[in-house]
Design a protein around this motif. Structure first.
Motif: not given
Lengths: 89, 117
Positions: A76-79, B34-36, B80-81, B86-89
């Motif tokens: 969560a912190a990294f994101c 991300l799925h695996g 977390a996924a 979201k951060s990858a987008l």
């Protein structure tokens, strides 16, 4: 039979940790590396629980719970850092 | 009997964890990778924790505090996924060629330009 399957599962998790480390090293993007670290946390939880079965003791479950908690918090912190550029604003 | 169930659960858990990590190395781009780990590895750890509960039942004294770890992992892995996607987008990680749904990137870019909170 239980000892044999325990060894098989520990070998599977060990190879999985090596594959995660490979993705952590070569990962082309930052998010790939975060995903690799998160998966390594989950695999370490499984490894510690199997070590608890191997030594037949109950002590290791607290350690596994603690590692699961810290894995989620670190992801969560990294994101949050990627999304905002800052963790605590 | 319980010992056989415990062994089968351990083998299934080990195979699923290996499958999740192998898919993270094999698949072509981040959104498929991300799925695996988020599905297969979570199921594998849940199965191994179930084996640990059955093993403590063999030795007498069944304890359910391992279920807390399973519950926690099953709740936090999708969260977390979602945050990772979201951060990858947000930082515009490249898709594989031939992917659809380009408007997700446009939405992420608009949210970046006008942050709501």
């Amino acid at each position: 039979m239980l000892a044999l399957s325990l060894q098989f599962a520990i070998a599977c998790v060990f190879i999985s940790l090596l594959l995660n480390a490979w993705r952590l090293i070569i990962g082309p993007e930052t998010t790939d590396r975060i995903l690799a670290v998160d998966t390594m946390y989950v695999n370490c939880v499984a490894l510690i629980i199997m070590f608890g079965i191997h030594t037949q003791s109950d002590v290791y479950f607290e350690a596994a719970a603690l590692i699961a908690l810290l894995g989620f918090i670190s992801t969560a912190a990294f994101c949050k850092f990627l999304l905002r550029g800052d963790i605590i604003e | 009997m319980l010992e056989i169930i415990c062994s089968v659960l351990l083998i299934i858990g080990g195979l699923f964890i290996f499958l999740g990590s192998y898919s993270m190395v094999k698949l072509p781009d981040f959104y498929t990778r991300l799925h695996g780990p988020t599905k297969a590895s979570t199921l594998g750890v849940g199965s191994i924790i179930l084996a640990a509960i059955i093993f403590s039942a063999i030795n007498g004294g069944i304890s359910l505090k391992e279920l807390i770890i399973t519950l926690f992992l099953f709740i936090t892995a999708p969260v977390a996924a979602h945050m990772l996607a979201k951060s990858a987008l947000h930082i515009q990680v490249k898709q594989r060629k031939g992917s659809i749904n380009d408007e997700l990137f446009e939405n992420a870019k608009q949210q970046k330009d006008s942050p709501s909170d």
